[in-house]
Design a protein around this motif. Structure first.
Motif: not given
Length: 411
Positions: A212-221, A223-241
């Protein structure tokens, strides 16, 4: 032909061997008894003839003396009203005749004894075969159940009836063991399913909170690489589950959930789904046998997942500008889907473990190839639920060849 084969298996099986062992024991002991009797009888007859020919003869009755012509010499013979005591020497001709008579008696005795031994051996074999029918049937029931049991169906029980013996107690112990195993498997699968359901909710919340904050542009530039990395990990956990939940569900695909499915159409649909991924890597896809309908009796919801996982694996575990081959054939009453691809070189030992959970092979894991390591595990689980066969082999040059064999529809 089948009756002869069944009789052959029964004769050379446990029942036949047990009956033969009992009959052989009887024959050996009977032969030993006959041999001892023959030896004793032979010795007794020989001793009796020697005494009769060369020893004194006491006859407590009026005696008729032998013809003097047949005697070499007659020694003093004392005869009274009650007894007669004579010492005689018999001629060689008379002695030979006595031994000939004894030999005939022994031959006749041995012949009839052997005939009776053979008859009793046949009778003992027949009785042994009949007596071993009950224990052999019980053991056969236990063996048949053991062949049918798998980790997917532990509900069957032997439930032997009849007299309480060692085999019945063994069957009861096997039933008790199966009950414990069934409870353990059900508990484990239920835990996996419940854990998957429980984990999906917080992971979905975390994913929404990051996107949500990433698509709304409320994440500082910065911090965006860290948010993208966290999203990739979350997607992978979702796929595993999702994959774990699918494996747990695939273990309970009943026969009444199956329907007539066009496997060729399913392959075409899944090929279309991976077309974008294959084109992005410059992969050449070669297909054969998918133009005409090929029907199989499977779960309409599960088999597309199995085919899709095989094809996605062929894309992910490939090299750029490589190739993928898809071949669908009907061989008698079986349908074989073969998917090959270029890619890393696998040894035979590596290939045997690729269907294990989270095993992606050493080279693809080191290369950072995306995936959960559960693709072929899901395929194997679905294949086992459909009594299908999954075979993974190294390619002729490199890559893999995956064969999925299913039962064709009878009509």
């Amino acid at each position: 032909m089948r009756v002869g084969a069944r009789l052959g298996r029964a004769f050379w099986g446990f029942r036949g061997k047990l009956a033969l062992s009992i009959a052989a024991t009887f024959i050996v002991l009977g032969a030993c008894l006959v041999a001892v009797q023959v030896a004793i009888l032979s010795q007794s007859i020989a001793s009796t003839i020697d005494v009769s020919i060369g020893g004194p003869v006491d006859v407590e009755a009026p005696v008729v003396l032998p013809d003097p012509a047949s005697l070499k010499d007659t020694v003093e013979c004392v005869t009274t009203v009650e007894t007669s005591d004579c010492q005689v020497e018999v001629s060689d001709e008379t002695s030979s005749y006595g031994r000939l008579v004894a030999s005939d008696v022994m031959d006749s005795y041995i012949t009839w004894t052997l005939v009776l031994l053979v008859v009793f051996a046949v009778v003992s074999a027949a009785l042994s075969w009949r007596l071993t029918r009950s224990p052999a049937r019980k053991i056969s029931d236990v063996a048949q159940l053991a062949e049918q049991i798998s980790e997917r169906d532990l509900s069957q029980r032997i439930a032997l009836t009849g007299p309480r013996d060692e085999i019945t107690r063994l069957a009861d112990q096997v039933d008790t063991m199966l009950a414990r195993l069934e409870g353990a498997f059900v508990s484990q699968e239920q835990f996996v399913a419940n854990a998957s359901h429980e984990l999906r909710t917080p992971i979905t919340s975390v994913r929404a909170a990051l996107e949500a904050p990433l698509t709304q542009g409320r994440v500082p530039p910065d911090l965006q690489p860290y948010v993208h990395r966290a999203l990739r990990s979350v997607r992978r956990m979702d796929d595993l589950i999702a994959a774990l939940l699918l494996i747990a569900r695939s273990r309970h695909l009943d026969a009444d959930q199956r329907s007539r499915v066009d496997l060729a159409m399913c392959v075409r649909d899944e090929l279309e789904a991976i077309q974008v991924l294959a084109q992005a890597r410059g992969l050449r896809v070669e297909c054969s046998g998918i133009e005409e309908s090929v029907f199989v009796e499977v779960s309409a919801g599960a088999i597309p997942i199995a085919v899709g996982n095989i094809l996605r694996n062929a894309v992910q575990h490939n090299r750029d500008d490589g190739w993928i081959s898809v071949d669908l054939r009907v061989l008698g009453d079986r349908v074989v889907l073969a998917v090959g691809n270029s890619g890393p070189v696998y040894s035979t030992d590596e290939v045997t473990g690729l269907t294990e959970a989270f095993n992606r092979g050493g080279q693809t894991r080191l290369a950072g190839t995306p995936g959960t390591g559960l693709g072929l595990t899901i395929v194997e689980s679905i294949a086992a639920a459909h009594d299908a066969v999954l075979v993974v082999q190294p390619g002729c040059v490199d890559g893999l060849v995956v064969h999925l064999t299913l039962q064709a529809c009878s009509s």
